[in-house]
Write a protein that holds these residues in place. Structure first.
Motif, mmCIF file in Angstrom:
data_model
loop_
_atom_site.group_PDB
_atom_site.id
_atom_site.type_symbol
_atom_site.label_atom_id
_atom_site.label_comp_id
_atom_site.label_asym_id
_atom_site.label_seq_id
_atom_site.Cartn_x
_atom_site.Cartn_y
_atom_site.Cartn_z
ATOM 1 N N THR A 161 0.834 -1.206 0.000
ATOM 2 C CA THR A 161 0.000 0.000 0.000
ATOM 3 C C THR A 161 0.864 1.250 0.000
ATOM 4 O O THR A 161 0.613 2.199 -0.755
ATOM 5 C CB THR A 161 -0.950 -0.007 1.213
ATOM 6 N N VAL A 162 1.897 1.253 0.833
ATOM 7 C CA VAL A 162 2.811 2.396 0.879
ATOM 8 C C VAL A 162 3.526 2.553 -0.460
ATOM 9 O O VAL A 162 3.632 3.669 -0.993
ATOM 10 C CB VAL A 162 3.828 2.243 2.036
ATOM 11 N N GLN A 163 3.987 1.450 -1.035
ATOM 12 C CA GLN A 163 4.712 1.532 -2.306
ATOM 13 C C GLN A 163 3.807 2.060 -3.420
ATOM 14 O O GLN A 163 4.229 2.865 -4.238
ATOM 15 C CB GLN A 163 5.282 0.160 -2.694
ATOM 16 N N ARG A 164 2.559 1.611 -3.452
ATOM 17 C CA ARG A 164 1.623 2.111 -4.465
ATOM 18 C C ARG A 164 1.411 3.614 -4.297
ATOM 19 O O ARG A 164 1.333 4.360 -5.266
ATOM 20 C CB ARG A 164 0.294 1.369 -4.393
ATOM 21 N N SER A 165 1.318 4.054 -3.053
ATOM 22 C CA SER A 165 1.154 5.484 -2.786
ATOM 23 C C SER A 165 2.359 6.274 -3.272
ATOM 24 O O SER A 165 2.217 7.333 -3.891
ATOM 25 C CB SER A 165 0.925 5.720 -1.295
ATOM 26 N N ILE A 166 3.539 5.758 -3.007
ATOM 27 C CA ILE A 166 4.779 6.405 -3.471
ATOM 28 C C ILE A 166 4.797 6.445 -4.993
ATOM 29 O O ILE A 166 5.096 7.476 -5.597
ATOM 30 C CB ILE A 166 6.018 5.681 -2.914
ATOM 31 N N ASP A 180 2.307 6.384 -7.040
ATOM 32 C CA ASP A 180 1.291 7.305 -7.537
ATOM 33 C C ASP A 180 1.741 8.756 -7.451
ATOM 34 O O ASP A 180 1.314 9.601 -8.227
ATOM 35 C CB ASP A 180 -0.026 7.127 -6.770
ATOM 36 N N GLN A 181 2.612 9.044 -6.488
ATOM 37 C CA GLN A 181 3.083 10.416 -6.289
ATOM 38 C C GLN A 181 4.235 10.773 -7.229
ATOM 39 O O GLN A 181 4.567 11.941 -7.373
ATOM 40 C CB GLN A 181 3.510 10.630 -4.844
#
Length: 154
Positions: free
Chosen positions: A145-150, A152-153
């Protein structure tokens, strides 16, 4: 080798063999069944604590049940990808897990009614032994989840 380690080894292998994939799939499906059974066992334990007037203990045990279910769903999803499928939502496998969770909770209640303390103790030990792998699965989900957020940014 733990099931999480086996999945990782297969995922990192440049060309896993069909036999390696089949073996990991068999092991992960069995582990997912155990996690689903443990989810039901933790639900049963939660209900006993709630009836005894221990709401915090009941909530903690219910959370363990939710974690066990999440681990089961995660295992199915990871196995699907390792076997060559495209990533899909974890909930895709809920029809396999939820009925097993419910049946396990009912089975534990029936064992209590039958005064089968040995079965309850054994099931509790089995599910307690699964907690480390359960936490590893949850940690992997959080890391994804954290990696996907990163991603996406960027």
């Amino acid at each position: 080798m733990g099931i999480i380690s086996a999945l990782l080894a297969i995922a990192l292998a440049s060309s896993p063999t069909a036999d390696e994939i089949a073996e990991v799939k068999k092991e992960t499906e069995e582990a997912a069944r155990i996690y689903a059974d443990c989810a039901g066992f933790w639900d049963y334990m939660s209900s006993t604590q709630a009836k005894a007037g221990h709401p915090a203990a009941a909530e903690q045990l219910r959370n363990l049940g939710n974690g066990a279910q999440t681990a089961a769903l995660w295992l199915h999803a990871q196995t699907h990808v390792v076997a060559g499928g495209k990533p899909v939502r974890y909930g895709t496998w809920l029809p396999l897990i939820a009925p097993r969770r419910e049946a396990a909770a009912l089975r534990a209640s029936a064992m209590e009614e039958a005064s089968d303390a040995e079965w309850l103790r054994s099931e509790g030990e089995k599910c307690t032994a699964m907690l480390e792998g359960q936490q590893q699965a949850i940690d992997a989900i959080r890391a994804d989840t954290v990696q996907r957020s990163i991603d996406d940014q960027n």
